[in-house]
Every structure is written in C-alpha cells, then in structure tokens.
Design a protein around this motif. Sequence first.
Motif, PDB file in Angstrom:
ATOM      1  N   GLU A 115      37.984  37.751  40.051  1.00  0.00           N
ATOM      2  CA  GLU A 115      38.256  37.060  38.807  1.00  0.00           C
ATOM      3  C   GLU A 115      39.418  37.766  38.124  1.00  0.00           C
ATOM      4  O   GLU A 115      39.323  38.943  37.783  1.00  0.00           O
ATOM      5  CB  GLU A 115      37.010  37.090  37.928  1.00  0.00           C
ATOM      6  CG  GLU A 115      36.938  35.916  36.987  1.00  0.00           C
ATOM      7  CD  GLU A 115      35.701  36.005  36.123  1.00  0.00           C
ATOM      8  OE1 GLU A 115      34.595  35.989  36.672  1.00  0.00           O
ATOM      9  OE2 GLU A 115      35.870  36.129  34.895  1.00  0.00           O
ATOM     10  N   VAL A 116      40.527  37.057  37.994  1.00  0.00           N
ATOM     11  CA  VAL A 116      41.704  37.633  37.358  1.00  0.00           C
ATOM     12  C   VAL A 116      42.141  36.705  36.238  1.00  0.00           C
ATOM     13  O   VAL A 116      42.433  35.538  36.471  1.00  0.00           O
ATOM     14  CB  VAL A 116      42.858  37.803  38.375  1.00  0.00           C
ATOM     15  CG1 VAL A 116      44.055  38.470  37.708  1.00  0.00           C
ATOM     16  CG2 VAL A 116      42.397  38.614  39.566  1.00  0.00           C
ATOM     17  N   GLN A 117      42.161  37.204  35.034  1.00  0.00           N
ATOM     18  CA  GLN A 117      42.547  36.443  33.847  1.00  0.00           C
ATOM     19  C   GLN A 117      41.850  35.084  33.790  1.00  0.00           C
ATOM     20  O   GLN A 117      42.479  34.049  33.601  1.00  0.00           O
ATOM     21  CB  GLN A 117      44.066  36.268  33.807  1.00  0.00           C
ATOM     22  CG  GLN A 117      44.772  37.584  33.516  1.00  0.00           C
ATOM     23  CD  GLN A 117      46.232  37.555  33.904  1.00  0.00           C
ATOM     24  OE1 GLN A 117      46.691  36.606  34.535  1.00  0.00           O
ATOM     25  NE2 GLN A 117      46.954  38.610  33.556  1.00  0.00           N
ATOM     26  N   GLY A 118      40.543  35.116  33.990  1.00  0.00           N
ATOM     27  CA  GLY A 118      39.745  33.905  33.846  1.00  0.00           C
ATOM     28  C   GLY A 118      39.761  32.984  35.043  1.00  0.00           C
ATOM     29  O   GLY A 118      39.020  32.017  35.098  1.00  0.00           O
ATOM     30  N   GLU A 119      40.630  33.255  36.031  1.00  0.00           N
ATOM     31  CA  GLU A 119      40.685  32.407  37.220  1.00  0.00           C
ATOM     32  C   GLU A 119      39.850  33.039  38.332  1.00  0.00           C
ATOM     33  O   GLU A 119      39.871  34.264  38.504  1.00  0.00           O
ATOM     34  CB  GLU A 119      42.129  32.274  37.706  1.00  0.00           C
ATOM     35  CG  GLU A 119      43.057  31.567  36.751  1.00  0.00           C
ATOM     36  CD  GLU A 119      42.968  30.062  36.894  1.00  0.00           C
ATOM     37  OE1 GLU A 119      42.560  29.604  37.988  1.00  0.00           O
ATOM     38  OE2 GLU A 119      43.285  29.350  35.923  1.00  0.00           O
TER      39      GLU A 119
END
Lengths: 251, 251
Positions: B120-124
């Motif tokens: 999970e990176v910046q909400g993605e």
Amino acid sequence: MAKENNTQEKVSSKEEAKKKEMILFLSNSEEKEHFLSKQNRKLLSDPLNDDNPITVQVLGICSALAITVQLEPAIVMSIAVMAVMAFSNMIVSMIRNLIPSRIRIIVQLVIVAALVILVDQILKAYAYDVSKQLSVFVGLIITNCIVMGRLEAFALGNGVYKSLLDGIGNAAGYGFILIVVAFFRELLGSGKLFGYEVLGHKGVTVAESSGLYALGYENNGLMLLSPMALIIVGIIIWIQRSRNRKLIEEA
Amino acid sequence: MDKNSNAYTFIFAIIMVVVVAAILAFTSTSLQEKQNANVRQEKKQNILYTVGVDSVMVDGEKQELTRPLAEANFDKYIKKMVALNKDGAVAEDVDAFKIDLAKELKKPIEEQVFPLYEAEVQGETYYIIPIRGKGLWGAIWGYISLKNDVNTVKGVIFDHKSETPGLGAEITKAWFEERFSDERIFDSSGNLVGVSVVKGYGGGNDKEDNAVNAISGATVTGDGVSDMIEERLSHYLPYFKKQENFKVAVK
C-alpha cells in the motif's frame, strides 16, 4: 688442514645464507638493489609496451572478448585481475623453494583459486553491488591464462618483490588493452561511455534524436558482438608492430 | 628432505590443502551473515522499487532507498505476504518471504507455492509477484507489480545471473524497465498474455498492445523475459478470479 677448515666454513656460511634466504623469502641480490631501480621499473613498464600480455604474449584473449562491451566492467575486471595477480605472484614466489616441482601446476592452481574465492567472498560481503556486476567474471579470473602464465614464467624463478612488480605490471598491461578495446566497443557499438550518451540521444525516429543521431548516424551493432574484440585487438597489434619492428617474427 | 621424493610431495600437498581449506572455511563462515543480510535487504529493496518507492523520508529529509533503509521501511509499505497453491488457495503454513523461486521452479507445478505481496503506497494497493525464468546463459528473475485492477503493470525490476554485459544484462537498466509501466497483461479479449518483448517494435507508446520494444543484440534474453512474465502470472489467475472485490478483466 687449516685451509680445509676454512673452505668448509665458507660452504656452511653459504648454506646458512641460503637457508636464511629461504626463511626470509628475500634474496641477497634484491636487498642491495634500490627498490625502484631501472630493472624493477622495467618489470612494471614492459608489459604496458613491448611485452604486453595480450598483444605480444597472446595470453588472456578469452576474457578480452567477453567483458569489453562496456568500459565499466572492463575497468573493474582489470582491478580484480591486478589484485589476484599481485598476490598470487607474491605467494608463489615466497614458497617457490618449497614447492615440489612435480605438482607445481596444481599448487599454483590451488593458490589462484583460493585467492579468487576470497576476493569473491569479500566482494559479496562488503561491495555487494560490484560483485553483482562482475558476477561470473570473478570466477573466470582463475582461467585467465595470464595469471598461470606469469606464475610459471616469472614467480617460480624470481624474488618476492620482483614477482609482485611483475604481477602488477602484467595486470596493468592486460587492463590497458581491455580498456582501449572497451572504449571503442562501447562508443561505436552503443554510442555511450560509462553509460553516458556522449554521441547524443537516440530516439525511435531521427526526428526524436539529438546529437549525431539527428544527422542520421547509426550505432554499429557488430561492435557489440565478440568477434569485433578480436578485430580491435588485431588492429592494436598491427599498430604496435608497425611502430616497433623488432616485435615482428620472421616468417 | 629430498624435495622430489614422493613423501615430500604428499606432505606438501596435504599441508597446502588443509591450510587453504581452513582459510576459505573461516572466511566463508565469518562473512556468511553479512552476505545473507545483503541478499535479504536487496530483495526488500527490489520489491519496494517495483511499487515506485525509490526514496523514503528520514528525519524529514528525502533519502534514496538504500538497502538498509529498504529493510527498515519494508513493513511500512508491504501489508500482506501470502503463499498460494496452484488452485489459488492460501497456503497458511508457508512463510511467503522465505520462498526460494529457484527451488520452487524445479518442483512439479502441483507442488509449487506462489508468493504474492500486497503493498500500500499513498492509499493505492498494488500486488507484487516474483518472477523467474531462463535467459541466454543462466537464470533471470525479478518482480512485477500490478495495480489494483490486476491488469495494469505498475513497475518491474529484473536481475540476471550471467547475461552478457552491454547486451542481455541491459534488462536490469531503468530505461528498459520503464517500458513496462502501464502496460496491460490481459489482451483486449480478456486472455492473459503478459507483456511481450518484441524485436523491431513499432508500437511507440501504445500501452494496450501487451508488447514493449526489445534490446538489440539481446533477443534470447528478451524472449526469456516475455516467457517468465506470462508463465509466472498464469499461476496467479485462479487466486485473482476468486477475489470478488477485484475488478479483474478476465473471462
């Protein structure tokens, strides 16, 4: 009677000196010589010129083909070969009086192989990125004919310091050719040096390109293939022998 | 002692082998931990690279993601690691991070487990799949990350054992890996085709054609890349089809 004693003494003192020589691994003649005498300097400079391992002794051609597509691996390989050659020449020279001549090739092989494994292990632990880049080529140093060739031809018959110089000199001569070949192959083959696009950027079309490529220049893909390394080495040999005619063998 | 006698030769050989073996064994065991740490950290670094994490904030400063930093920040981004069976069920008792694909590939498909990482990176949310296959000279491997439509490629990273520097080894370069981002792994009729590496590619920036441009002089390595992407991804289909919250474009 007294005379006989005298000669015996002389002999024993000579033997003692020889023993000492073996223990200290130094020969008398070397101790007296200045450590950068003309002769020692020649050990370093000859392989770069008239006694080059690749172009004159014709050793180490195999790796000259494999790793000269780019400059960077060529340089790292040269440094690694230099380290292995300097140490293996030194070690073999140290124990040259102890090695049984019947198994000397095996002994040399074991020493070189052990050094290469050491270099590989240390690189993996402390210079991981370099070790990844060299990958299989570190192991291939063992099979580099220059290493064994110099051990046989020089280290077995010469003192430690001289052998060290010979190792460094020959590795430098090898590295020099490697770097020259890699320079031309990377420049003409992919238009780069050390990965930088020195001839301009090559786009998909001529319109998208810059530098030489905008004029319609194309990279020579043949340069990337191994045979071109042989041809470049051949050209270097040609230039060297036309400048120094005493290197030309009689037909 | 006579240096050419059999006894001397044998004793010399035995002592030499024992000494060399002791030195190598000592170096190997004392450096083992550091080497393993390098490999583990690099794996974490590679996994994070594929989802676009190439720098992290340290004390309010942006710093490049080095291997130690990757280790420290790995858990922050990787939310889930699972091992899958061939039918898409989760194998609970297997530690996904410790799966060695090189060993898995030697087993029959039915017995293999397939690791899957969820990041999970910046909400993605991204799904990361380790891949491995054959290049020209040896193994090639890497990671491919998919966006949460399980169709669009977020990023890839490749590595190799012994591809030729300047040719096949170029697959590890960023400019080649960038060609894969935003490519689709399903074709327009919903079949899993992966991303093919095509010689003389004319598609320009078309991201929907399941193909990218190859490296000249590295045809076999490029084919290996295409094959491993398609082969590895196909084993995850059963799992993706089972997930109801996935907007998978499969038939």
